[in-house]
Design a protein around this motif. Sequence first.
Motif, PDB file in Angstrom:
ATOM      1  N   ALA A   2       0.834  -1.198   0.000  1.00 41.17           N
ATOM      2  CA  ALA A   2       0.000   0.000   0.000  1.00 41.17           C
ATOM      3  C   ALA A   2       0.872   1.252   0.000  1.00 41.17           C
ATOM      4  O   ALA A   2       1.915   1.307   0.660  1.00 41.17           O
ATOM      5  CB  ALA A   2      -0.902   0.006   1.237  1.00 41.17           C
ATOM      6  N   PRO A   3       0.456   2.291  -0.729  1.00 44.35           N
ATOM      7  CA  PRO A   3       1.225   3.533  -0.730  1.00 44.35           C
ATOM      8  C   PRO A   3       1.159   4.217   0.628  1.00 44.35           C
ATOM      9  O   PRO A   3       0.188   4.051   1.375  1.00 44.35           O
ATOM     10  CB  PRO A   3       0.539   4.373  -1.808  1.00 44.35           C
ATOM     11  CG  PRO A   3      -0.872   3.862  -1.829  1.00 44.35           C
ATOM     12  CD  PRO A   3      -0.766   2.388  -1.553  1.00 44.35           C
ATOM     13  N   ARG A   4       2.183   4.966   0.937  1.00 42.36           N
ATOM     14  CA  ARG A   4       2.190   5.782   2.155  1.00 42.36           C
ATOM     15  C   ARG A   4       1.522   7.115   1.826  1.00 42.36           C
ATOM     16  O   ARG A   4       1.882   7.761   0.832  1.00 42.36           O
ATOM     17  CB  ARG A   4       3.618   5.994   2.638  1.00 42.36           C
ATOM     18  CG  ARG A   4       3.744   6.769   3.936  1.00 42.36           C
ATOM     19  CD  ARG A   4       5.213   6.836   4.358  1.00 42.36           C
ATOM     20  NE  ARG A   4       5.396   7.706   5.504  1.00 42.36           N
ATOM     21  CZ  ARG A   4       5.244   7.346   6.773  1.00 42.36           C
ATOM     22  NH1 ARG A   4       4.897   6.088   7.031  1.00 42.36           N
ATOM     23  NH2 ARG A   4       5.428   8.181   7.753  1.00 42.36           N
ATOM     24  N   THR A  22     -11.737   7.169   3.151  1.00 46.17           N
ATOM     25  CA  THR A  22     -10.471   6.796   2.521  1.00 46.17           C
ATOM     26  C   THR A  22      -9.430   6.454   3.570  1.00 46.17           C
ATOM     27  O   THR A  22      -8.708   5.450   3.460  1.00 46.17           O
ATOM     28  CB  THR A  22      -9.968   7.940   1.624  1.00 46.17           C
ATOM     29  OG1 THR A  22     -10.965   8.250   0.633  1.00 46.17           O
ATOM     30  CG2 THR A  22      -8.666   7.572   0.944  1.00 46.17           C
ATOM     31  N   GLN A  25     -10.409   3.123   5.327  1.00 48.76           N
ATOM     32  CA  GLN A  25     -10.205   1.971   4.454  1.00 48.76           C
ATOM     33  C   GLN A  25      -8.716   1.675   4.287  1.00 48.76           C
ATOM     34  O   GLN A  25      -8.290   0.515   4.305  1.00 48.76           O
ATOM     35  CB  GLN A  25     -10.854   2.245   3.094  1.00 48.76           C
ATOM     36  CG  GLN A  25     -10.849   1.057   2.150  1.00 48.76           C
ATOM     37  CD  GLN A  25     -11.798   1.261   0.984  1.00 48.76           C
ATOM     38  OE1 GLN A  25     -12.960   1.620   1.176  1.00 48.76           O
ATOM     39  NE2 GLN A  25     -11.310   1.062  -0.224  1.00 48.76           N
ATOM     40  N   HIS A  26      -7.926   2.722   4.131  1.00 50.81           N
ATOM     41  CA  HIS A  26      -6.480   2.570   3.944  1.00 50.81           C
ATOM     42  C   HIS A  26      -5.814   1.980   5.185  1.00 50.81           C
ATOM     43  O   HIS A  26      -5.034   1.024   5.097  1.00 50.81           O
ATOM     44  CB  HIS A  26      -5.867   3.928   3.615  1.00 50.81           C
ATOM     45  CG  HIS A  26      -4.383   3.921   3.430  1.00 50.81           C
ATOM     46  ND1 HIS A  26      -3.767   3.340   2.344  1.00 50.81           N
ATOM     47  CD2 HIS A  26      -3.385   4.424   4.206  1.00 50.81           C
ATOM     48  CE1 HIS A  26      -2.455   3.500   2.446  1.00 50.81           C
ATOM     49  NE2 HIS A  26      -2.201   4.137   3.563  1.00 50.81           N
ATOM     50  N   THR A  27      -6.129   2.511   6.350  1.00 54.89           N
ATOM     51  CA  THR A  27      -5.487   2.026   7.569  1.00 54.89           C
ATOM     52  C   THR A  27      -5.983   0.633   7.943  1.00 54.89           C
ATOM     53  O   THR A  27      -5.215  -0.188   8.457  1.00 54.89           O
ATOM     54  CB  THR A  27      -5.712   2.996   8.743  1.00 54.89           C
ATOM     55  OG1 THR A  27      -7.126   3.195   8.944  1.00 54.89           O
ATOM     56  CG2 THR A  27      -5.055   4.350   8.471  1.00 54.89           C
ATOM     57  N   ALA A  29      -6.622  -1.673   5.940  1.00 61.16           N
ATOM     58  CA  ALA A  29      -5.915  -2.611   5.071  1.00 61.16           C
ATOM     59  C   ALA A  29      -4.422  -2.688   5.386  1.00 61.16           C
ATOM     60  O   ALA A  29      -3.680  -3.363   4.674  1.00 61.16           O
ATOM     61  CB  ALA A  29      -6.113  -2.209   3.615  1.00 61.16           C
ATOM     62  N   GLY A  31      -2.355   0.047   5.600  1.00 61.71           N
ATOM     63  CA  GLY A  31      -1.603   1.153   5.031  1.00 61.71           C
ATOM     64  C   GLY A  31      -1.203   2.179   6.079  1.00 61.71           C
ATOM     65  O   GLY A  31      -1.871   2.344   7.102  1.00 61.71           O
ATOM     66  N   THR A 249       0.927   6.956  -8.601  1.00 53.52           N
ATOM     67  CA  THR A 249       0.667   5.841  -7.699  1.00 53.52           C
ATOM     68  C   THR A 249      -0.828   5.796  -7.385  1.00 53.52           C
ATOM     69  O   THR A 249      -1.481   6.844  -7.300  1.00 53.52           O
ATOM     70  CB  THR A 249       1.461   5.993  -6.381  1.00 53.52           C
ATOM     71  OG1 THR A 249       1.268   4.812  -5.579  1.00 53.52           O
ATOM     72  CG2 THR A 249       1.013   7.194  -5.566  1.00 53.52           C
ATOM     73  N   LEU A 252      -5.342   3.819  -3.194  1.00 52.90           N
ATOM     74  CA  LEU A 252      -5.646   2.679  -2.331  1.00 52.90           C
ATOM     75  C   LEU A 252      -5.202   1.398  -3.032  1.00 52.90           C
ATOM     76  O   LEU A 252      -5.147   1.341  -4.254  1.00 52.90           O
ATOM     77  CB  LEU A 252      -7.143   2.613  -2.029  1.00 52.90           C
ATOM     78  CG  LEU A 252      -7.721   3.773  -1.219  1.00 52.90           C
ATOM     79  CD1 LEU A 252      -9.236   3.707  -1.180  1.00 52.90           C
ATOM     80  CD2 LEU A 252      -7.165   3.779   0.192  1.00 52.90           C
TER      81      LEU A 252
END
Length: 252
Positions: A2-4, A22, A25-27, A29, A31, A249, A252
């Motif tokens: 996952a991108p930072r 966003t 969902q990112h954290t 997963a 990220g 990039t 997500l």
Amino acid sequence: MAPRLLFVHAHPDDESLWTGGTIAQHTAAGGDADLIVCTWAPGTQRHAEVVEAARILGLPREPIALGYADDRIPASAPGAPRFCEARLDTQVREMVAHIRRLRPDALVTYDPIGVYGHQDHIHAHRLADAAARAAAVPNIYRRLGDPWQIKSIYEVTTSAWMVDTLWEHVFDEKEVDRLQAVSDDDIDLRVDIDSAALLDRKEAAIQAHHTELDRSIAMKALMSLPTDIRRKLLATECYHRRDLIPGGTPLL
């Protein structure tokens, strides 16, 4: 991998309202991400609220507070200049230092008109954009660390159907007229929060901003909508994408 991510917002509550799904969902997963809030200094009530909201959304570290004053509220940062009145070059230098230290792959902020014309939002866009570009230049701010190239910038925007819904249920005609209505064809990325647990987390983060919920008629109206309408609105987050290197990039 996952991108930072680095989220740059003007005020406490913006991170939850515009990008809370966003972030969650990112954290969720796995990220990594950080949040910079440009106004409201540590020790103020709304700063404490954004710290709690960030925790709810799963951010691994407390938000970074630049500590400037909100446009119309000097008490938001006693003794500090208004965010829009401080020297831009000083602010860019400060932001470059954070970018080079955090080394994000993508930066998330507002679009050029600040979604609905708020001057603090517009200034946050300008600052984030200038700093993202400056951070990659080796011969600028050499003492602030090695240059860092952000790959993509994602800018918050609103789709036409969201504006129509807000017009009908939340804002009066004068207020909603400032919101841009972007067609679905002009949106580069639509994040749909289809997990009830993540949407609950976004709503809880918004509710953490007690001060703004008490003050803002529009925010109170949004959170008082019938459940199906409210959750439909909050479950969608829209972005324009600008790649700073070929290919950029994904968010997500």
